[in-house]
Design an enzyme around this catalytic site. Structure first.
Site, PDB file in Angstrom:
ATOM      1  N   HIS A  35       0.839  -1.201   0.000  1.00  0.00           N
ATOM      2  CA  HIS A  35       0.000   0.000   0.000  1.00  0.00           C
ATOM      3  C   HIS A  35       0.874   1.252   0.000  1.00  0.00           C
ATOM      4  O   HIS A  35       0.598   2.216  -0.704  1.00  0.00           O
ATOM      5  CB  HIS A  35      -0.870   0.055   1.268  1.00  0.00           C
ATOM      6  N   LEU A 182       3.556  -8.996  -0.482  1.00  0.00           N
ATOM      7  CA  LEU A 182       2.935  -8.380   0.689  1.00  0.00           C
ATOM      8  C   LEU A 182       1.420  -8.396   0.544  1.00  0.00           C
ATOM      9  O   LEU A 182       0.882  -8.167  -0.543  1.00  0.00           O
ATOM     10  CB  LEU A 182       3.424  -6.943   0.867  1.00  0.00           C
TER      11      LEU A 182
END
Ligand code: PAF
Length: 274
Positions: A35, A182
């Site tokens: 992110h 991730l």
């Protein structure tokens, strides 16, 4: 950083910035390095950067992890603020959804293969909420990660076919040094499971090497991936072109290799472009 929980207030606030470029990163929170890479790109490329955190109920199927989806709101606020985000949008479900509302349907083919086949209706919910969030923020640029490759493809398709005035920016997958992609759901993994999860990126690495050495036969590559993943509960190993059409022969530069597998009770997805 300004924080908004009410849609109307955010829309009014944004009216004052109509002459500025706006970038938007939609998330479901529990922010990680993946992110952060989207957020940093967004901050760098736009006058105003907006991040939303909303665990969207309509994209979860019955029995999935909606209720236990990881929540780390304090850490998320800190990450956004340190990254230079201007606006953080934290709506509740009733700020986003209405009774008996108009709904968006994912395309019947590309929305119902792979993730859409295993999670029927999932992409209806994703597209519904993304469309709403794009309309609320009226962003010029929106940032999506390639880990959710099919989501990214469908969001781009929606933007094109509904004539949305938005640039969908594709962002690379961020991996741990170990190779593990991730994901917020990695937080469900115990130590042993985290090790087992590495098989997924190992399999994709092996497949990439095979292609680099000239292997073109999709079934040979799938067979090799299956061998590597034989201790996991595999949901799919698929090789498609970049538009998610099934292929038998690899065309270098126009191919995706996609995996979904359970590590214990945690469902993980990963993919590479070759
Ligand atoms: O990728 C996600 O986190 C979600 O699917 C998104 C795009 C924020 C929509 O809820």
């Amino acid at each position: 950083m300004q924080i908004f929980t009410k849609t109307d207030n955010l829309i009014k606030y944004l009216d004052d910035f109509s002459n500025k470029t706006k970038g938007f990163v939609p998330t479901m929170g529990a922010l990680h390095g993946g992110h952060l890479s989207l957020i940093q790109k967004c901050v760098k490329e736009n006058d105003i950067s907006i991040v939303s955190i909303f665990v969207n109920p309509t994209q979860f199927l019955e029995g999935e992890d909606f209720d236990k989806y990881p929540k780390k709101i304090d850490a998320d606020k800190k990450i956004c603020s340190l990254a230079g985000v201007d606006i953080l949008f934290l709506p509740s479900a009733d700020e986003i959804y209405f009774e008996d509302e108009i709904s968006i349907l994912a395309p019947k083919i590309k929305g119902y293969i792979l993730e859409g086949h295993k999670r029927p209706g999932h992409f209806n919910g994703v597209l519904q909420v993304v469309l709403k969030l794009l309309n609320i923020t009226r962003a010029d640029n929106a940032y999506f990660g390639k880990k959710d490759a099919q989501q990214l493809y469908l969001v781009k398709k929606m933007a094109k076919e509904l004539f949305l005035r938005i640039n969908i920016i594709e962002c690379n997958i961020i991996r741990e040094d170990s190779g593990l992609a991730l994901s917020s759901r990695n937080s469900y993994l115990g130590q042993k499971e985290k090790k087992d999860a590495l098989l997924i990126s190992e399999a994709l690495k092996k497949a990439t090497q095979m292609v680099a050495k000239g292997e073109k036969d999709v079934s040979n590559i799938k067979r090799e991936i299956s061998k590597i993943l034989n201790t996991l509960k595999v949901e799919y190993i698929e090789i498609t072109d970049r538009d998610f059409n099934k292929i038998d022969t690899i065309e270098q530069g126009n191919t995706r290799i996609l995996i979904a597998a359970y590590v214990g009770l945690t469902r993980l997805i990963d993919n590479v472009e070759v």
